[in-house]
Scaffold this motif. Sequence first.
Motif, PDB file in Angstrom:
ATOM      1  N   THR A 276       2.151 -14.831  51.727  1.00  0.00           N
ATOM      2  CA  THR A 276       2.529 -16.228  51.950  1.00  0.00           C
ATOM      3  C   THR A 276       1.251 -17.046  52.110  1.00  0.00           C
ATOM      4  O   THR A 276       0.227 -16.517  52.559  1.00  0.00           O
ATOM      5  N   PRO A 277       1.290 -18.331  51.745  1.00  0.00           N
ATOM      6  CA  PRO A 277       0.082 -19.148  51.858  1.00  0.00           C
ATOM      7  C   PRO A 277      -0.288 -19.429  53.313  1.00  0.00           C
ATOM      8  O   PRO A 277       0.597 -19.516  54.165  1.00  0.00           O
ATOM      9  N   ILE A 278      -1.578 -19.561  53.561  1.00  0.00           N
ATOM     10  CA  ILE A 278      -2.059 -19.950  54.889  1.00  0.00           C
ATOM     11  C   ILE A 278      -3.300 -20.820  54.680  1.00  0.00           C
ATOM     12  O   ILE A 278      -4.095 -20.552  53.769  1.00  0.00           O
ATOM     13  N   SER A 279      -3.424 -21.862  55.489  1.00  0.00           N
ATOM     14  CA  SER A 279      -4.597 -22.731  55.330  1.00  0.00           C
ATOM     15  C   SER A 279      -5.813 -22.045  55.944  1.00  0.00           C
ATOM     16  O   SER A 279      -5.675 -21.142  56.779  1.00  0.00           O
ATOM     17  N   ASN A 280      -7.003 -22.480  55.548  1.00  0.00           N
ATOM     18  CA  ASN A 280      -8.219 -21.922  56.147  1.00  0.00           C
ATOM     19  C   ASN A 280      -8.243 -22.157  57.645  1.00  0.00           C
ATOM     20  O   ASN A 280      -8.683 -21.317  58.417  1.00  0.00           O
ATOM     21  N   LYS A 281      -7.737 -23.325  58.065  1.00  0.00           N
ATOM     22  CA  LYS A 281      -7.711 -23.652  59.494  1.00  0.00           C
ATOM     23  C   LYS A 281      -6.846 -22.634  60.249  1.00  0.00           C
ATOM     24  O   LYS A 281      -7.271 -22.067  61.256  1.00  0.00           O
ATOM     25  N   ASN A 282      -5.635 -22.393  59.731  1.00  0.00           N
ATOM     26  CA  ASN A 282      -4.738 -21.468  60.421  1.00  0.00           C
ATOM     27  C   ASN A 282      -5.219 -20.023  60.351  1.00  0.00           C
ATOM     28  O   ASN A 282      -4.980 -19.242  61.262  1.00  0.00           O
ATOM     29  N   LEU A 283      -5.886 -19.685  59.261  1.00  0.00           N
ATOM     30  CA  LEU A 283      -6.413 -18.321  59.136  1.00  0.00           C
ATOM     31  C   LEU A 283      -7.375 -18.019  60.281  1.00  0.00           C
ATOM     32  O   LEU A 283      -7.316 -16.968  60.922  1.00  0.00           O
ATOM     33  N   LEU A 284      -8.262 -18.984  60.557  1.00  0.00           N
ATOM     34  CA  LEU A 284      -9.260 -18.762  61.615  1.00  0.00           C
ATOM     35  C   LEU A 284      -8.592 -18.588  62.976  1.00  0.00           C
ATOM     36  O   LEU A 284      -9.117 -17.907  63.842  1.00  0.00           O
ATOM     37  N   GLU A 285      -7.440 -19.224  63.147  1.00  0.00           N
ATOM     38  CA  GLU A 285      -6.777 -19.222  64.461  1.00  0.00           C
ATOM     39  C   GLU A 285      -5.697 -18.151  64.584  1.00  0.00           C
ATOM     40  O   GLU A 285      -4.949 -18.123  65.563  1.00  0.00           O
ATOM     41  N   LEU A 286      -5.612 -17.251  63.606  1.00  0.00           N
ATOM     42  CA  LEU A 286      -4.572 -16.206  63.630  1.00  0.00           C
ATOM     43  C   LEU A 286      -4.731 -15.249  64.811  1.00  0.00           C
ATOM     44  O   LEU A 286      -5.849 -15.030  65.289  1.00  0.00           O
ATOM     45  N   ASP A 287      -3.620 -14.668  65.220  1.00  0.00           N
ATOM     46  CA  ASP A 287      -3.644 -13.684  66.297  1.00  0.00           C
ATOM     47  C   ASP A 287      -3.999 -12.310  65.703  1.00  0.00           C
ATOM     48  O   ASP A 287      -3.132 -11.482  65.461  1.00  0.00           O
ATOM     49  N   VAL A 288      -5.283 -12.118  65.451  1.00  0.00           N
ATOM     50  CA  VAL A 288      -5.773 -10.838  64.899  1.00  0.00           C
ATOM     51  C   VAL A 288      -6.810 -10.272  65.871  1.00  0.00           C
ATOM     52  O   VAL A 288      -7.277 -10.974  66.766  1.00  0.00           O
ATOM     53  N   ASP A 289      -7.183  -9.018  65.677  1.00  0.00           N
ATOM     54  CA  ASP A 289      -8.206  -8.426  66.548  1.00  0.00           C
ATOM     55  C   ASP A 289      -9.609  -8.827  66.086  1.00  0.00           C
ATOM     56  O   ASP A 289     -10.500  -9.023  66.900  1.00  0.00           O
ATOM     57  N   ILE A 290      -9.775  -8.918  64.768  1.00  0.00           N
ATOM     58  CA  ILE A 290     -11.118  -9.132  64.217  1.00  0.00           C
ATOM     59  C   ILE A 290     -11.095 -10.333  63.274  1.00  0.00           C
ATOM     60  O   ILE A 290     -10.252 -10.409  62.373  1.00  0.00           O
ATOM     61  N   LEU A 291     -12.037 -11.258  63.492  1.00  0.00           N
ATOM     62  CA  LEU A 291     -12.167 -12.404  62.582  1.00  0.00           C
ATOM     63  C   LEU A 291     -13.512 -12.267  61.868  1.00  0.00           C
ATOM     64  O   LEU A 291     -14.545 -12.069  62.503  1.00  0.00           O
ATOM     65  N   VAL A 292     -13.454 -12.380  60.530  1.00  0.00           N
ATOM     66  CA  VAL A 292     -14.677 -12.246  59.747  1.00  0.00           C
ATOM     67  C   VAL A 292     -14.955 -13.550  58.997  1.00  0.00           C
ATOM     68  O   VAL A 292     -14.415 -13.765  57.911  1.00  0.00           O
ATOM     69  N   PRO A 293     -15.769 -14.454  59.567  1.00  0.00           N
ATOM     70  CA  PRO A 293     -16.178 -15.609  58.775  1.00  0.00           C
ATOM     71  C   PRO A 293     -17.191 -15.129  57.726  1.00  0.00           C
ATOM     72  O   PRO A 293     -18.277 -14.675  58.086  1.00  0.00           O
ATOM     73  N   GLY A 294     -16.806 -15.228  56.449  1.00  0.00           N
ATOM     74  CA  GLY A 294     -17.675 -14.677  55.397  1.00  0.00           C
ATOM     75  C   GLY A 294     -17.857 -15.656  54.270  1.00  0.00           C
ATOM     76  O   GLY A 294     -18.003 -15.267  53.111  1.00  0.00           O
ATOM     77  N   ALA A 295     -17.819 -16.976  54.603  1.00  0.00           N
ATOM     78  CA  ALA A 295     -17.887 -17.979  53.534  1.00  0.00           C
ATOM     79  C   ALA A 295     -19.057 -18.939  53.734  1.00  0.00           C
ATOM     80  O   ALA A 295     -20.102 -18.803  53.091  1.00  0.00           O
ATOM     81  N   ILE A 296     -18.882 -19.904  54.626  1.00  0.00           N
ATOM     82  CA  ILE A 296     -19.888 -20.964  54.778  1.00  0.00           C
ATOM     83  C   ILE A 296     -20.155 -21.252  56.260  1.00  0.00           C
ATOM     84  O   ILE A 296     -19.494 -20.701  57.128  1.00  0.00           O
ATOM     85  N   GLU A 297     -21.103 -22.159  56.506  1.00  0.00           N
ATOM     86  CA  GLU A 297     -21.505 -22.432  57.883  1.00  0.00           C
ATOM     87  C   GLU A 297     -20.524 -23.399  58.576  1.00  0.00           C
ATOM     88  O   GLU A 297     -19.691 -24.013  57.929  1.00  0.00           O
ATOM     89  N   ASN A 298     -20.677 -23.516  59.905  1.00  0.00           N
ATOM     90  CA  ASN A 298     -19.947 -24.482  60.737  1.00  0.00           C
ATOM     91  C   ASN A 298     -18.421 -24.390  60.622  1.00  0.00           C
ATOM     92  O   ASN A 298     -17.735 -25.408  60.539  1.00  0.00           O
ATOM     93  N   GLN A 299     -17.906 -23.174  60.628  1.00  0.00           N
ATOM     94  CA  GLN A 299     -16.449 -22.990  60.567  1.00  0.00           C
ATOM     95  C   GLN A 299     -15.821 -22.868  61.948  1.00  0.00           C
ATOM     96  O   GLN A 299     -14.659 -23.194  62.143  1.00  0.00           O
ATOM     97  N   LEU A 300     -16.593 -22.379  62.914  1.00  0.00           N
ATOM     98  CA  LEU A 300     -16.085 -22.222  64.269  1.00  0.00           C
ATOM     99  C   LEU A 300     -16.849 -23.218  65.126  1.00  0.00           C
ATOM    100  O   LEU A 300     -18.047 -23.063  65.373  1.00  0.00           O
TER     101      LEU A 300
END
Length: 416
Positions: A276-300
Motif C-alpha cells: 500500500t502507498p505511504i508518504s515519506n513523512k509517514n514512513l519516517l514516523e512508522l512504528d518500526v524497530d529500525i529506521l534507516v534514512p538512506g536518501a538525503i539530508e535534513n529528514q529528521l
Amino acid sequence: MTETLNPFKIAQAQFDEAADILQLDAAMREFLRVPMRELHFSIPVKMDDGSVQVFQGFRVQYNDARGPSKGGIRFHQDETIDTVRALSAWMTWKTAVADIPLGGAKGGIICDPRNLSEGELERLSRGYMRNIARQIGITQDIPAPDVNTNPKIMAWMIDEYETLMGWHEPGVITGKPLALGGSEGRTAATALGGIFTLREAAKELNVDLTKSTAAIQGFGNVGSFAHKLIIEVLGVKVVAISDQYGGIYNADGIDYDVLRAHVDKTGKVVNMEGTTPISNKNLLELDVDILVPGAIENQLTAVNADNIKASIIVELANGPTTPEADEIFNEKGIYIIPDFLCNAGGVVVSYFEMVQNGYQYYWDEALVNQRLDSKMTTAFHAVHNMAQEKGVSNRVAAYLVAVDRVVEAVSLRGWV
Ligand code: NAD
C-alpha cells in the motif's frame, strides 16, 4: 529561533560540541572548523546545439593531516559551496573514525544531469577533471562518485587524468568500473558497512534482529543495498521503503528481488503489487524497530523528531538528522548509529581499491567484505565505548574519536 538547515553550519556546530569536550585550544579549533583549501572554477562546456554553457565547480580539501584527502564528486542543481564544505568536513571525521590513512575532501558541480545528453555529461566530467587534475593525485587527494555520479563518470575522469599526465595511475579515482581497476564489493560497501554496525549495535542492546522490523528511506545505491542486505545478513523484516516519488508499505515484509524487478521496470518504488502507498513523512514516523534514512539530508528535524517511534536509527545518508532532532532523540533514548560512522563502508572499500591499485593485485569479494567487517566493527566499538565512557551520545562520541585522531596528526606535524 528557526532551525538552521545549512549543512556547514550544522557540521560546525557538531564539531564545536566535540571541541568543547576535548578542550581544544583556540588555534586548533579555528583550524579544524574550516577547510584547508578550496578550489572554485568555471567549466565551459560545448553543448550539443553548438552553444557554450558555463558550469560552476568546486573541490574542497578539508584536511589532509592524516593522509591524502578523499571524497566524492556530486552533480546537483542545488549544490552549494556550503554543502561541499560540510561533506568534506564529514569525510575528514569519517576517514579518521574508520582509522584509514586518509583525510577528507569533497567536490561538486552545480548542474542538473537529467538535462544533459551523454556527450554533454562526458565533456562536463572531463572539464571538471582538467580543472582539478594538478591539485589531486594518490599522494594529494582522491575523488570518487557521490550523488548523481557513477563508475561510468569515474571512467571518463580517470581517462582524462591519465591522458593529461601521460601515465597510468588508477588509484587517483575510486569507484571505477571493475575493468579499469575498481574493487569487488565497492557498490554494496556503504550499505554493508552500515549493516555491520547495526549487527554490533544489536549485540550491545540485546536486540534480536530476526524479530525486528525496519523502514528504509531511499532506494538508490545505498537504500537498495540496505534493503537487500538487512534481510540477507541480519534477517530483519523490511515493512516500508521509499524513493523521491513516494513509499510503499507491507506489514508482512517487502521482498527485495520483487521490488528490484519492479523498480528496474518502472523506475519507481510506488505501485509495487501487494503493497500500500505511504508518504515519506509517514514512513519516517512508522512504528518500526529500525529506521534507516538512506536518501538525503535534513529528514529528521525538530518538526518530526517527537513523532519518530523507531528505537534504532541507522544513518546511512549523510546529515539526515538536525542538531535539534538529535537532542530530542537523545532525550527519548533512541540509539543512533551516526552518519559518518554508519556510512564509512564506502570510503573504506574505496581505500581498499587504492591499495589494490597500488599493488596491481586484486582481492575477491569475500576478502573485501571480511576486511570491511573488521574495520567497521572496530570503528563501531571505538565509538560505542567512547559514548559509554564519557556519557555522551554516539554522534558526539564519533566526533570525539575522530577529532582527537585528527588533532593528534595536526599536532605531530607541528601545524598548530
Ligand atoms: P542515490 O542518488 O543513488 O539514491 C538516492 C535515493 O534517495 C533515490 O532512491 C532517490 O529517489 C531518493 N530520494 C531523493 N530525494 C528523496 C526524498 N525527498 N525522499 C525520499 N527519498 C528521496 O544516492 P546514494 O548513493 O544512495 O546516497 C544516498 C545517501 O547516502 C546520500 O546522503 C549520500 O551522501 C549517502 N552516502 C552514499 C555513499 C555511497 O557510497 N553511495 C557513501 C556514503 C554516504
